[in-house]
Design a protein around this motif. Structure first.
Motif, PDB file in Angstrom:
ATOM      1  N   SER A  42      30.303 -27.683 -33.755  1.00 36.87           N
ATOM      2  CA  SER A  42      31.703 -27.689 -33.318  1.00 36.87           C
ATOM      3  C   SER A  42      31.818 -27.713 -31.797  1.00 36.87           C
ATOM      4  O   SER A  42      31.197 -26.909 -31.096  1.00 36.87           O
ATOM      5  N   THR A  43      32.616 -28.664 -31.279  1.00 34.35           N
ATOM      6  CA  THR A  43      32.823 -28.741 -29.835  1.00 34.35           C
ATOM      7  C   THR A  43      34.002 -27.879 -29.396  1.00 34.35           C
ATOM      8  O   THR A  43      34.308 -27.789 -28.226  1.00 34.35           O
ATOM      9  N   GLY A  44      34.648 -27.244 -30.390  1.00 33.36           N
ATOM     10  CA  GLY A  44      35.722 -26.303 -30.063  1.00 33.36           C
ATOM     11  C   GLY A  44      37.068 -26.964 -29.877  1.00 33.36           C
ATOM     12  O   GLY A  44      37.192 -28.184 -29.861  1.00 33.36           O
ATOM     13  N   SER A  45      38.086 -26.128 -29.761  1.00 30.24           N
ATOM     14  CA  SER A  45      39.450 -26.590 -29.491  1.00 30.24           C
ATOM     15  C   SER A  45      40.220 -25.421 -28.906  1.00 30.24           C
ATOM     16  O   SER A  45      39.784 -24.267 -28.998  1.00 30.24           O
ATOM     17  N   LEU A  46      41.383 -25.718 -28.317  1.00 35.68           N
ATOM     18  CA  LEU A  46      42.206 -24.632 -27.776  1.00 35.68           C
ATOM     19  C   LEU A  46      42.609 -23.661 -28.872  1.00 35.68           C
ATOM     20  O   LEU A  46      42.604 -22.445 -28.691  1.00 35.68           O
ATOM     21  N   GLY A  47      42.944 -24.202 -30.059  1.00 33.61           N
ATOM     22  CA  GLY A  47      43.366 -23.353 -31.168  1.00 33.61           C
ATOM     23  C   GLY A  47      42.278 -22.360 -31.575  1.00 33.61           C
ATOM     24  O   GLY A  47      42.560 -21.188 -31.874  1.00 33.61           O
ATOM     25  N   ILE A  48      41.035 -22.821 -31.591  1.00 30.76           N
ATOM     26  CA  ILE A  48      39.913 -21.935 -31.936  1.00 30.76           C
ATOM     27  C   ILE A  48      39.716 -20.884 -30.844  1.00 30.76           C
ATOM     28  O   ILE A  48      39.527 -19.688 -31.119  1.00 30.76           O
ATOM     29  N   ALA A  49      39.760 -21.327 -29.600  1.00 32.24           N
ATOM     30  CA  ALA A  49      39.525 -20.400 -28.486  1.00 32.24           C
ATOM     31  C   ALA A  49      40.611 -19.328 -28.430  1.00 32.24           C
ATOM     32  O   ALA A  49      40.336 -18.164 -28.104  1.00 32.24           O
ATOM     33  N   ILE A  50      41.847 -19.691 -28.779  1.00 29.97           N
ATOM     34  CA  ILE A  50      42.920 -18.687 -28.843  1.00 29.97           C
ATOM     35  C   ILE A  50      42.571 -17.640 -29.901  1.00 29.97           C
ATOM     36  O   ILE A  50      42.688 -16.424 -29.664  1.00 29.97           O
ATOM     37  N   SER A  51      42.116 -18.095 -31.074  1.00 24.38           N
ATOM     38  CA  SER A  51      41.747 -17.146 -32.126  1.00 24.38           C
ATOM     39  C   SER A  51      40.699 -16.164 -31.609  1.00 24.38           C
ATOM     40  O   SER A  51      40.780 -14.952 -31.858  1.00 24.38           O
ATOM     41  N   GLU A  52      39.709 -16.650 -30.907  1.00 25.98           N
ATOM     42  CA  GLU A  52      38.646 -15.776 -30.400  1.00 25.98           C
ATOM     43  C   GLU A  52      39.185 -14.768 -29.384  1.00 25.98           C
ATOM     44  O   GLU A  52      38.861 -13.574 -29.441  1.00 25.98           O
ATOM     45  N   ALA A  53      40.003 -15.249 -28.457  1.00 25.63           N
ATOM     46  CA  ALA A  53      40.512 -14.362 -27.407  1.00 25.63           C
ATOM     47  C   ALA A  53      41.435 -13.300 -27.994  1.00 25.63           C
ATOM     48  O   ALA A  53      41.413 -12.130 -27.588  1.00 25.63           O
ATOM     49  N   VAL A  54      42.261 -13.704 -28.975  1.00 29.49           N
ATOM     50  CA  VAL A  54      43.177 -12.758 -29.622  1.00 29.49           C
ATOM     51  C   VAL A  54      42.381 -11.699 -30.391  1.00 29.49           C
ATOM     52  O   VAL A  54      42.661 -10.493 -30.297  1.00 29.49           O
ATOM     53  N   GLU A  55      41.378 -12.134 -31.122  1.00 32.33           N
ATOM     54  CA  GLU A  55      40.571 -11.185 -31.902  1.00 32.33           C
ATOM     55  C   GLU A  55      39.881 -10.178 -30.987  1.00 32.33           C
ATOM     56  O   GLU A  55      39.880  -8.966 -31.249  1.00 32.33           O
ATOM     57  N   ASP A  56      39.308 -10.679 -29.898  1.00 32.45           N
ATOM     58  CA  ASP A  56      38.622  -9.815 -28.930  1.00 32.45           C
ATOM     59  C   ASP A  56      39.584  -8.746 -28.392  1.00 32.45           C
ATOM     60  O   ASP A  56      39.263  -7.551 -28.362  1.00 32.45           O
ATOM     61  N   ALA A  57      40.792  -9.176 -28.028  1.00 25.89           N
ATOM     62  CA  ALA A  57      41.771  -8.239 -27.461  1.00 25.89           C
ATOM     63  C   ALA A  57      42.245  -7.230 -28.505  1.00 25.89           C
ATOM     64  O   ALA A  57      42.423  -6.037 -28.212  1.00 25.89           O
ATOM     65  N   ALA A  58      42.447  -7.707 -29.737  1.00 24.38           N
ATOM     66  CA  ALA A  58      42.966  -6.825 -30.785  1.00 24.38           C
ATOM     67  C   ALA A  58      41.947  -5.736 -31.136  1.00 24.38           C
ATOM     68  O   ALA A  58      42.317  -4.640 -31.552  1.00 24.38           O
ATOM     69  N   LYS A  59      40.676  -6.065 -30.966  1.00 27.29           N
ATOM     70  CA  LYS A  59      39.605  -5.142 -31.362  1.00 27.29           C
ATOM     71  C   LYS A  59      39.393  -4.011 -30.371  1.00 27.29           C
ATOM     72  O   LYS A  59      38.857  -2.972 -30.718  1.00 27.29           O
ATOM     73  N   ARG A  60      39.733  -4.209 -29.103  1.00 27.34           N
ATOM     74  CA  ARG A  60      39.366  -3.240 -28.068  1.00 27.34           C
ATOM     75  C   ARG A  60      40.580  -2.580 -27.443  1.00 27.34           C
ATOM     76  O   ARG A  60      41.518  -3.249 -27.002  1.00 27.34           O
ATOM     77  N   GLU A  61      40.526  -1.276 -27.368  1.00 22.71           N
ATOM     78  CA  GLU A  61      41.631  -0.469 -26.848  1.00 22.71           C
ATOM     79  C   GLU A  61      41.956  -0.808 -25.386  1.00 22.71           C
ATOM     80  O   GLU A  61      43.120  -0.822 -24.985  1.00 22.71           O
ATOM     81  N   ASP A  62      40.922  -1.076 -24.598  1.00 29.95           N
ATOM     82  CA  ASP A  62      41.129  -1.279 -23.154  1.00 29.95           C
ATOM     83  C   ASP A  62      41.492  -2.714 -22.807  1.00 29.95           C
ATOM     84  O   ASP A  62      41.636  -3.056 -21.630  1.00 29.95           O
ATOM     85  N   THR A  63      41.626  -3.561 -23.814  1.00 31.13           N
ATOM     86  CA  THR A  63      41.733  -5.002 -23.587  1.00 31.13           C
ATOM     87  C   THR A  63      43.043  -5.557 -24.133  1.00 31.13           C
ATOM     88  O   THR A  63      43.464  -5.192 -25.228  1.00 31.13           O
TER      89      THR A  63
END
Lengths: 454, 454
Positions: free
Chosen positions: A208-229
């Motif tokens: 997979s070469t990725g897409s904006l939609g995929i990268a948004i999913s990753e960034a949102v998940e990362d933020a949702a998982k961490r209290e300080d983020t």
């Protein structure tokens, strides 16, 4: 002597103390009801609590505010003053080359350290997060304009920054990644192994070469998982568009000083933020019946969201982690072909822009990329500045409108947003000159298929 | 809330109509006799006729003029107004990071379309050539700052442009070459097959990676051979330095408006043009006894022309085609190691700068490149702008002076020239972060050898 005669002032500057001190919130003036974001599970309008894991409360309040103006906090003004107010230019050399009677003005946003309009909202978002105690921000980026802007802003406000960069851009466009490193951000190619969303995509498609939609999913998940983020988005949302209105508020003052008001305002659209930033303060007068100014949003033929997408509720990301918003969309699973204007490769559109299109306040047009680069080169060879490929879409439309004006014997005043320079996009110009650039148009059959699935 | 408090104005702009309308010619104020260029064959001072094959007469007149001020022609002013006047910035964030009591100001020249101060003279040279009937200009370029500036300027004045680009940069730094193409210039790697000078070098060393001295020989030969063609140089010569004085004239107005006058003026030096452009208008007051301002020229350890070269007559180029000029030099056959600050890799120095050093009006210091990039990153992370590697030399010296001021309990006002941004130099930053950058210092033994040969 065959050199040209001297001309009148073509560059209108504002003093630092003239910089606007409040943003314009167009939600206060809309003559139609809004369509609230909907929770994907409950199908009910979402509330502030649903967004709290991702955004600080001040930004959530701005997202739904009905106040016409919101004050820009002093520390945000201080940061903006590193490059603002930005110049308004009259493109007299381009006008002459086109033999047009149109007057062409442009607002130049490429003078910011990252080279585009993106830091206008990045510094605001970094500030509100810092004030709320956030330690770390995540985001996605395609070609890197937004990621570099957020890296710059988080460094100014001493936050950590984690950027998920679409893999193909990470590999093919190394220099915006370098900028992010200079400003101290972490950058990983997306889909990555750091998130469940990323791992799932990689399991399905290891190449997979990725897409904006995929990268948004990753960034949102990362933020949702961490209290300080928390999470930060560079376009689409109401508060992001509002932070960009400083562009149009400055341009209004400058056009008044030039004794000129636009008949037509033009900007390119990916998520809609640079277009809205320039257009909304001029739209204020149109919404209130004081002007008949036209507004033209310009998109690529490869991702014709407004011109051929469907106006409906859809997810903002591929992984279906965001709320559903009502917008023009080609479907959240659509991955546009790899055109050089990476910033315009988004399946959706800002809900505010979409609604204004539906109610006939904004027009739209789409172009293939070679004619866009032809316009970019003509601009660089007359006005000097080499525009970003995204911005060049607006320039194509402006040139076409100016030529039409000549043919009709009209003399409209045209204003457009030169949202960023192209000094990090020179490989795209190489491809144009080498004749290896293709015109990518999303086929009608594919559009029908995409829209039918919505 | 841990975000910083609002600050006073940090960005001082001038209106378009405030742009200075004349250049300052420091030759009128020198308290010592000049050392004229000498013909290599006759050893006699050269006359205008000797230079006529290379330059239009107006530029030859400027080269030897004793007039204190020379009017900037209207079409040159029009071209300059595409990006001038440029902003003067107070680096308050850097000051705070350094905990210094020094006030640090910088003049930002990176906002021109090519991204550096170089177009200030490029548009003037293009204009005078156009007015004299020249059809085509040749020049040399290293990393490409000058070549891209001349490409831009010749396109504005509708001249053809031929750039001989040092081969190693042509291959390793493709994007400034791309900029030149956008502005319609021809670019070939030097040494090339197009000139006798190039063919001779290639016969001796087929793998030659080229040098500025070689590229100058090629560009001069090309211009001398063709009736319709003249030659253009981006630094070193008196008229080139004079065209850059618009920087310092603007800065004087802006510093007055900030109610601050510099105790120290700093710039990096390759040929000397950006330094002189800022410094000379401030030096005017020092030469006339009205101030005690210090002037500091900053060069790389890999090419320490002023700090360790010899003040003597030498050729400007490797092929011995130019007149002999009296300057600080490491010898016209010296090819500096490949540091990232390609614009500072010149064996000689502007004769005006050299003479002012000899008479104790200008000081000089040299730095290795890693400490220079350390300063560049600190600057980018406080003030935002990513500086060019050349410019970063000046920043290194400014930071060191500001820290010294703190240690001594002094509060000097420091002004430096931020001569260009580094957005085309991000590979150098990558090398710095990867730890693969080395500190290249020209050895004492090699300097002795070079100087002994002069």
């Amino acid at each position: 002597m065959s050199v040209q005669a001297p001309q009148a002032a073509t560059r209108i500057l504002l003093e630092q103390q003239e910089m606007p001190r409040r943003w314009y919130n167009i939600q206060a003036d809309l003559p139609f009801p809004g369509s609230p974001p909907i929770h994907p599970a409950t199908k009910q309008p979402i509330g502030p609590a649903d967004l709290a894991p991702l955004f600080p409360m001040e930004l959530i309040k701005q997202e739904v505010s009905q106040e016409r103006y919101i004050d820009i906090p002093d520390p945000v003004q201080d940061a903006l003053r590193l490059w603002r107010p930005t110049p308004l230019m009259r493109a007299t050399r381009l006008e002459k080359a086109l033999k047009t009677s149109a007057k062409i003005y442009y607002k130049y946003e490429g003078g910011s350290p990252p080279g585009s309009h993106k830091p206008n909202t990045a510094v605001a978002q970094a500030f509100y997060n810092k004030a709320a105690g956030t330690k770390r921000l995540t985001t996605e980026t395609g070609a890197g304009q937004w990621g570099s802007a957020l890296a710059f802003a988080t460094k100014l406000f001493e936050l950590e920054c984690m950027v998920y960069m679409v893999r193909i851009s990470f590999e093919q466009k190394p220099y915006r990644k370098s900028m992010m490193h200079v400003w101290g951000a972490d950058v990983v190619p997306s889909p990555s192994d750091r998130t469940e969303a990323g791992r799932r995509i990689r399991a399905e498609d290891p190449q997979s070469t990725g897409s904006l939609g995929i990268a948004i999913s990753e960034a949102v998940e990362d933020a949702a998982k961490r209290e300080d983020t928390k999470y930060s988005l560079g376009s689409v949302l109401n508060h992001v568009l509002m932070h960009q209105t400083i562009i149009g508020e400055e341009a209004l003052l400058q056009m008044e000083r030039a004794n000129a008001m636009p008949d037509l305002v033009v900007g390119c659209v990916g998520g809609g933020s640079n277009f809205s930033g320039l257009a909304f303060p001029f739209l204020r007068d149109r919404l209130q019946g004081r002007t008949k100014t036209r507004f033209l949003a310009v998109e690529p033929d490869a991702c014709p969201t407004i011109t051929r997408g469907k106006y409906t509720y859809d997810f903002g990301d591929t992984g279906e982690m965001t709320p559903l918003v009502k917008m023009h969309t080609l479907g959240h699973r659509f991955i546009p072909d790899g055109i050089h204007a990476g910033g315009l490769r988004y399946h959706g559109m800002a809900p505010l822009v979409s609604a204004l299109v539906e109610h006939d306040f904004i027009e739209a047009v789409a172009y293939p990329q070679r004619t866009v680069f032809e316009a970019a080169v003509q601009f660089a060879r007359t006005e000097g500045t080499i525009p970003a490929p995204e911005t060049a879409h607006a320039i194509r439309a402006v040139i076409d409108e100016a030529v039409k004006a000549r043919e009709r014997g009209e003399a409209p005043t045209i204003l457009f947003n030169l949202s960023g320079h192209g000094l990090l996009d020179l490989a795209a110009y190489d491809s144009y000159f080498a004749g290896t650039m293709s015109d990518i148009r999303l086929s009608d059959a594919r559009v029908q298929e995409l829209v039918a699935a919505l």
